[in-house]
Design a protein around this motif. Structure first.
Motif, PDB file in Angstrom:
ATOM      1  N   PRO A 197     -30.472  25.553 -20.549  1.00 30.68           N
ATOM      2  CA  PRO A 197     -30.790  24.264 -19.904  1.00 30.68           C
ATOM      3  C   PRO A 197     -30.783  24.389 -18.389  1.00 30.68           C
ATOM      4  CG  PRO A 197     -28.580  24.232 -20.849  1.00 30.68           C
ATOM      5  CD  PRO A 197     -29.222  25.492 -21.328  1.00 30.68           C
ATOM      6  N   PHE A 198     -31.672  23.658 -17.762  1.00 29.84           N
ATOM      7  CA  PHE A 198     -31.804  23.724 -16.307  1.00 29.84           C
ATOM      8  C   PHE A 198     -30.730  22.911 -15.601  1.00 29.84           C
ATOM      9  CE2 PHE A 198     -33.769  21.857 -12.421  1.00 29.84           C
ATOM     10  CZ  PHE A 198     -33.838  23.023 -11.674  1.00 29.84           C
ATOM     11  N   GLU A 199     -30.367  21.754 -16.168  1.00 32.13           N
ATOM     12  CA  GLU A 199     -29.402  20.859 -15.537  1.00 32.13           C
ATOM     13  C   GLU A 199     -28.859  19.900 -16.591  1.00 32.13           C
ATOM     14  OE1 GLU A 199     -31.480  18.513 -12.645  1.00 32.13           O
ATOM     15  OE2 GLU A 199     -33.175  18.182 -13.983  1.00 32.13           O
ATOM     16  N   PRO A 200     -27.739  19.222 -16.317  1.00 31.56           N
ATOM     17  CA  PRO A 200     -27.257  18.191 -17.249  1.00 31.56           C
ATOM     18  C   PRO A 200     -28.252  17.038 -17.330  1.00 31.56           C
ATOM     19  CG  PRO A 200     -25.521  18.852 -15.721  1.00 31.56           C
ATOM     20  CD  PRO A 200     -26.794  19.458 -15.212  1.00 31.56           C
ATOM     21  N   ILE A 201     -28.525  16.581 -18.537  1.00 33.60           N
ATOM     22  CA  ILE A 201     -29.564  15.560 -18.720  1.00 33.60           C
ATOM     23  C   ILE A 201     -29.013  14.243 -19.233  1.00 33.60           C
ATOM     24  CG2 ILE A 201     -31.338  17.288 -19.152  1.00 33.60           C
ATOM     25  CD1 ILE A 201     -31.067  16.656 -22.145  1.00 33.60           C
ATOM     26  N   ASN A 202     -27.743  14.177 -19.598  1.00 31.86           N
ATOM     27  CA  ASN A 202     -27.210  12.953 -20.199  1.00 31.86           C
ATOM     28  C   ASN A 202     -25.990  12.445 -19.452  1.00 31.86           C
ATOM     29  OD1 ASN A 202     -28.301  11.355 -22.174  1.00 31.86           O
ATOM     30  ND2 ASN A 202     -26.918  12.013 -23.782  1.00 31.86           N
ATOM     31  N   GLU A 203     -25.975  12.656 -18.134  1.00 31.00           N
ATOM     32  CA  GLU A 203     -24.843  12.197 -17.344  1.00 31.00           C
ATOM     33  C   GLU A 203     -25.071  10.769 -16.863  1.00 31.00           C
ATOM     34  OE1 GLU A 203     -24.106  14.932 -14.206  1.00 31.00           O
ATOM     35  OE2 GLU A 203     -22.932  16.268 -15.486  1.00 31.00           O
ATOM     36  N   LEU A 204     -23.965  10.082 -16.602  1.00 30.77           N
ATOM     37  CA  LEU A 204     -24.020   8.702 -16.143  1.00 30.77           C
ATOM     38  C   LEU A 204     -23.576   8.616 -14.693  1.00 30.77           C
ATOM     39  CD1 LEU A 204     -22.605   6.459 -19.008  1.00 30.77           C
ATOM     40  CD2 LEU A 204     -24.886   6.402 -18.052  1.00 30.77           C
ATOM     41  N   HIS A 205     -24.281   7.814 -13.922  1.00 35.92           N
ATOM     42  CA  HIS A 205     -23.834   7.519 -12.569  1.00 35.92           C
ATOM     43  C   HIS A 205     -22.737   6.453 -12.624  1.00 35.92           C
ATOM     44  CE1 HIS A 205     -26.973   9.864 -10.655  1.00 35.92           C
ATOM     45  NE2 HIS A 205     -27.833   9.340 -11.500  1.00 35.92           N
ATOM     46  N   VAL A 206     -21.860   6.474 -11.650  1.00 34.40           N
ATOM     47  CA  VAL A 206     -20.761   5.508 -11.609  1.00 34.40           C
ATOM     48  C   VAL A 206     -21.328   4.121 -11.325  1.00 34.40           C
ATOM     49  CG1 VAL A 206     -18.622   4.862 -10.462  1.00 34.40           C
ATOM     50  CG2 VAL A 206     -19.146   7.270 -10.848  1.00 34.40           C
ATOM     51  N   HIS A 207     -21.102   3.209 -12.243  1.00 33.02           N
ATOM     52  CA  HIS A 207     -21.588   1.841 -12.062  1.00 33.02           C
ATOM     53  C   HIS A 207     -20.631   1.086 -11.138  1.00 33.02           C
ATOM     54  CE1 HIS A 207     -23.058  -2.182 -12.997  1.00 33.02           C
ATOM     55  NE2 HIS A 207     -24.120  -1.609 -13.543  1.00 33.02           N
ATOM     56  N   PRO A 208     -21.162   0.268 -10.227  1.00 30.64           N
ATOM     57  CA  PRO A 208     -20.262  -0.469  -9.315  1.00 30.64           C
ATOM     58  C   PRO A 208     -19.252  -1.352 -10.035  1.00 30.64           C
ATOM     59  CG  PRO A 208     -22.534  -0.569  -8.538  1.00 30.64           C
ATOM     60  CD  PRO A 208     -22.578   0.067  -9.882  1.00 30.64           C
ATOM     61  N   TYR A 209     -19.613  -1.867 -11.213  1.00 30.22           N
ATOM     62  CA  TYR A 209     -18.680  -2.727 -11.939  1.00 30.22           C
ATOM     63  C   TYR A 209     -17.445  -1.963 -12.424  1.00 30.22           C
ATOM     64  CZ  TYR A 209     -22.189  -6.442 -12.122  1.00 30.22           C
ATOM     65  OH  TYR A 209     -23.087  -7.414 -11.797  1.00 30.22           O
ATOM     66  N   THR A 210     -17.568  -0.646 -12.588  1.00 26.65           N
ATOM     67  CA  THR A 210     -16.462   0.138 -13.143  1.00 26.65           C
ATOM     68  C   THR A 210     -15.542   0.715 -12.072  1.00 26.65           C
ATOM     69  OG1 THR A 210     -17.788   2.172 -13.154  1.00 26.65           O
ATOM     70  CG2 THR A 210     -17.898   0.764 -15.102  1.00 26.65           C
ATOM     71  N   THR A 211     -15.778   0.397 -10.811  1.00 27.96           N
ATOM     72  CA  THR A 211     -14.947   0.959  -9.742  1.00 27.96           C
ATOM     73  C   THR A 211     -13.722   0.103  -9.427  1.00 27.96           C
ATOM     74  OG1 THR A 211     -16.331  -0.156  -8.085  1.00 27.96           O
ATOM     75  CG2 THR A 211     -16.925   2.107  -8.684  1.00 27.96           C
ATOM     76  N   LYS A 212     -13.630  -1.062 -10.023  1.00 26.61           N
ATOM     77  CA  LYS A 212     -12.490  -1.929  -9.740  1.00 26.61           C
ATOM     78  C   LYS A 212     -11.400  -1.730 -10.790  1.00 26.61           C
ATOM     79  CE  LYS A 212     -14.930  -5.695 -12.073  1.00 26.61           C
ATOM     80  NZ  LYS A 212     -15.492  -7.053 -11.932  1.00 26.61           N
ATOM     81  N   GLN A 213     -10.180  -1.946 -10.388  1.00 26.25           N
ATOM     82  CA  GLN A 213      -9.039  -1.812 -11.292  1.00 26.25           C
ATOM     83  C   GLN A 213      -8.699  -3.172 -11.888  1.00 26.25           C
ATOM     84  OE1 GLN A 213      -5.465  -0.486  -9.430  1.00 26.25           O
ATOM     85  NE2 GLN A 213      -4.362  -0.183 -11.334  1.00 26.25           N
ATOM     86  N   ILE A 214      -8.691  -3.236 -13.205  1.00 26.12           N
ATOM     87  CA  ILE A 214      -8.378  -4.487 -13.879  1.00 26.12           C
ATOM     88  C   ILE A 214      -7.318  -4.224 -14.945  1.00 26.12           C
ATOM     89  CG2 ILE A 214     -10.675  -5.457 -13.500  1.00 26.12           C
ATOM     90  CD1 ILE A 214     -11.361  -4.809 -16.369  1.00 26.12           C
ATOM     91  N   PHE A 215      -6.618  -5.266 -15.323  1.00 29.72           N
ATOM     92  CA  PHE A 215      -5.615  -5.206 -16.381  1.00 29.72           C
ATOM     93  C   PHE A 215      -6.099  -6.108 -17.512  1.00 29.72           C
ATOM     94  CE2 PHE A 215      -3.479  -4.248 -12.434  1.00 29.72           C
ATOM     95  CZ  PHE A 215      -2.732  -3.119 -12.757  1.00 29.72           C
ATOM     96  N   TRP A 216      -6.422  -5.488 -18.634  1.00 27.21           N
ATOM     97  CA  TRP A 216      -7.039  -6.221 -19.738  1.00 27.21           C
ATOM     98  C   TRP A 216      -6.107  -6.176 -20.955  1.00 27.21           C
ATOM     99  CZ3 TRP A 216     -11.344  -9.086 -19.336  1.00 27.21           C
ATOM    100  CH2 TRP A 216     -11.910  -9.574 -20.508  1.00 27.21           C
ATOM    101  N   PRO A 217      -5.525  -7.295 -21.331  1.00 29.08           N
ATOM    102  CA  PRO A 217      -4.618  -7.291 -22.491  1.00 29.08           C
ATOM    103  C   PRO A 217      -5.395  -7.136 -23.792  1.00 29.08           C
ATOM    104  CG  PRO A 217      -4.912  -9.521 -21.659  1.00 29.08           C
ATOM    105  CD  PRO A 217      -5.615  -8.622 -20.686  1.00 29.08           C
ATOM    106  N   THR A 218      -4.886  -6.308 -24.669  1.00 31.20           N
ATOM    107  CA  THR A 218      -5.522  -6.104 -25.967  1.00 31.20           C
ATOM    108  C   THR A 218      -4.458  -5.793 -27.007  1.00 31.20           C
ATOM    109  OG1 THR A 218      -7.165  -4.807 -27.182  1.00 31.20           O
ATOM    110  CG2 THR A 218      -5.875  -3.656 -25.510  1.00 31.20           C
ATOM    111  N   SER A 219      -4.790  -6.029 -28.242  1.00 36.38           N
ATOM    112  CA  SER A 219      -3.842  -5.812 -29.324  1.00 36.38           C
ATOM    113  C   SER A 219      -3.710  -4.324 -29.624  1.00 36.38           C
ATOM    114  CB  SER A 219      -4.300  -6.561 -30.579  1.00 36.38           C
ATOM    115  OG  SER A 219      -3.458  -6.255 -31.670  1.00 36.38           O
TER     116      SER A 219
END
Length: 295
Positions: free
Chosen positions: A144-166
């Motif tokens: 393979p020439f390069e990675p083809i299935n990588e994701l760029h960092v989305h701006p929504y995912t750069t913040k720190q949040i606390f999410w309660p879950t079971s």
């Protein structure tokens, strides 16, 4: 009075030192090495430097480029064999955007050749001879020439949040995406090749690789067909609400607009002139620039 006598050439100390170096130990860098790079070698390097062209910036590495044979193979697979861009990208390990760019530039090149325009082939060969290149062999398994299935960092995912879950609930990546934003898709849906993930899942479930590959090709063909239909529908809708007026020199295009559709705050991005009279305040003094609320 003015003199027409040429000024005496003067060389600075640095220029004199460069001339001494280029005529001495630096003479090996005057001409490129056929088939390989000829980057400057530092004294501390025991092996030949093949990927760092700037000695003072060792963090920068020269990435390989596709040679002309590889670009011709990509164009042939897409334009002659009728393979989809996603399928070619997955087979050769080349990013979708690079595959599309190669096809477009190859079409321009072949159009110029058909019109009799001259191409700068000697210049292209000289540049490729001085850079690391990557090629593909026809009808064989290639690296393979390069990675083809990588994701760029989305701006929504750069913040720190606390999410309660079971603790008894299975928290998936789709749930994590919804925690960041209600409209954010999961990584499995945002990757350039979601069909590859599905193919790997089918292989892990016991489906033969050949059968899974055929299903992958059908899936990417259907995906590209839907994308093409969507673009055609968008263009048709745009054309429906556009009036064309042709003159001898220009073509004027008119569209009906509603100046009242400016959004609740009068700054809707789809409104005409949405920036006029509404400057940004993100660089003004005294403005609060930290998040004041969390979802």
């Amino acid at each position: 009075s003015f003199s027409t006598t040429a000024s005496r050439p003067r060389f600075t100390k640095i220029r004199r030192q460069f001339r001494i170096w280029i005529n001495g130990p630096g003479s090996v860098y005057r001409k490129p090495r056929p088939g390989q790079t000829n980057y400057i070698q530092t004294k501390n390097e025991a092996f030949r430097n093949g990927d760092r062209p700037f000695p003072l910036n060792p963090q920068f590495k020269s990435e390989p480029v596709l040679d002309d044979r590889a670009r011709e193979l990509i164009w042939e697979k897409v334009m002659r064999n009728g393979e989809t861009i996603k399928a070619v990208s997955a087979e050769l390990g080349v990013d979708i955007r690079r595959v599309a760019a190669v096809v477009r530039l190859k079409e321009v090149e072949k159009d110029w050749i058909a019109k009799g325009k001259k191409l700068a082939k000697p210049y292209a060969r000289a540049v490729l001879a001085m850079l690391p290149t990557h090629s593909f062999r026809r009808d064989q398994r290639n690296e393979p020439f390069e990675p083809i299935n990588e994701l760029h960092v989305h701006p929504y995912t750069t913040k720190q949040i606390f999410w309660p879950t079971s603790e008894s609930r299975h928290f998936t990546r789709a749930d994590a995406a919804k925690a960041f934003h209600s409209k954010l898709l999961s990584p499995d849906e945002r990757v350039p090749h979601p069909e590859l993930i599905q193919m790997e899942k089918e292989v892990l479930q016991g489906r033969p690789l050949l059968d899974a590959s055929e299903r992958f090709k059908e899936a990417v063909m259907e995906s590209e067909r839907k994308a093409a239909d969507k673009e055609l529908a968008k263009a048709a809708l745009e054309e429906k609400y556009t009036t064309h007026v042709n003159t001898k020199r220009f073509e004027f295009r008119f569209k009906q607009i509603n100046s009242e559709n400016v959004g609740p705050k009068g700054r809707a991005r789809s409104a005409v002139g949405w920036r006029y009279g509404a400057p940004y305040y993100d660089r003004s003094k005294g403005e609060v620039k930290i998040p004041t609320s969390v979802p």
